[in-house]
Design a protein around this motif. Structure first.
Motif, PDB file in Angstrom:
ATOM      1  N   LYS A   5       0.171   4.445  -0.232  1.00 58.51           N
ATOM      2  CA  LYS A   5      -0.596   5.521   1.075  1.00 58.51           C
ATOM      3  C   LYS A   5      -0.221   5.139   2.115  1.00 58.51           C
ATOM      4  N   THR A   6       0.569   3.963   2.571  1.00 58.72           N
ATOM      5  CA  THR A   6       0.661   4.270   4.202  1.00 58.72           C
ATOM      6  C   THR A   6       1.806   4.575   4.478  1.00 58.72           C
ATOM      7  N   ASP A  31       0.896  -1.234  -0.117  1.00 61.91           N
ATOM      8  CA  ASP A  31      -0.317   0.024   0.315  1.00 61.91           C
ATOM      9  C   ASP A  31       1.334   1.448   0.217  1.00 61.91           C
TER      10      ASP A  31
END
Length: 92
Positions: free
Chosen positions: A60-61, A58
């Motif tokens: 976006k993490t 991910d």
């Protein structure tokens, strides 16, 4: 994460920003390499989890982590870690 992915063929799990399902952990925990001088435990977990299925990344993490090792022990981070990583590739 791009460089390790090229060599490993999948995203690596990295300490401060990884999560492993309990069911996966229970399947791999007895297979893990335990010699801390030879392996990176998070990379070792990556190889074993990958055998069970896909590792998701991910982008976006965001996980904050300390840069103490790079700052105070650069050889350990840039030298020993790199050597250990390539040794692990041969054994997995």
């Amino acid at each position: 994460m791009f460089i390790p992915r090229i060599f490993m063929g999948h995203y690596p799990l990295v300490g401060p920003s990884m999560a492993v399902k309990k069911s996966s952990w229970e399947k791999i925990r007895k297979e893990l390499c335990t010699n801390a001088k030879e392996v990176h435990e998070d990379i070792d977990i990556s190889f074993h989890v990958k055998k069970l299925g896909k590792i998701y990344h991910d982008g976006k993490t965001i996980a904050l982590s300390s840069g103490r090792r790079m700052r105070y022990h650069p050889w350990s981070f840039f030298g020993e870690y790199a050597i250990r990583f390539f040794k692990m590739l041969r054994t997995h």
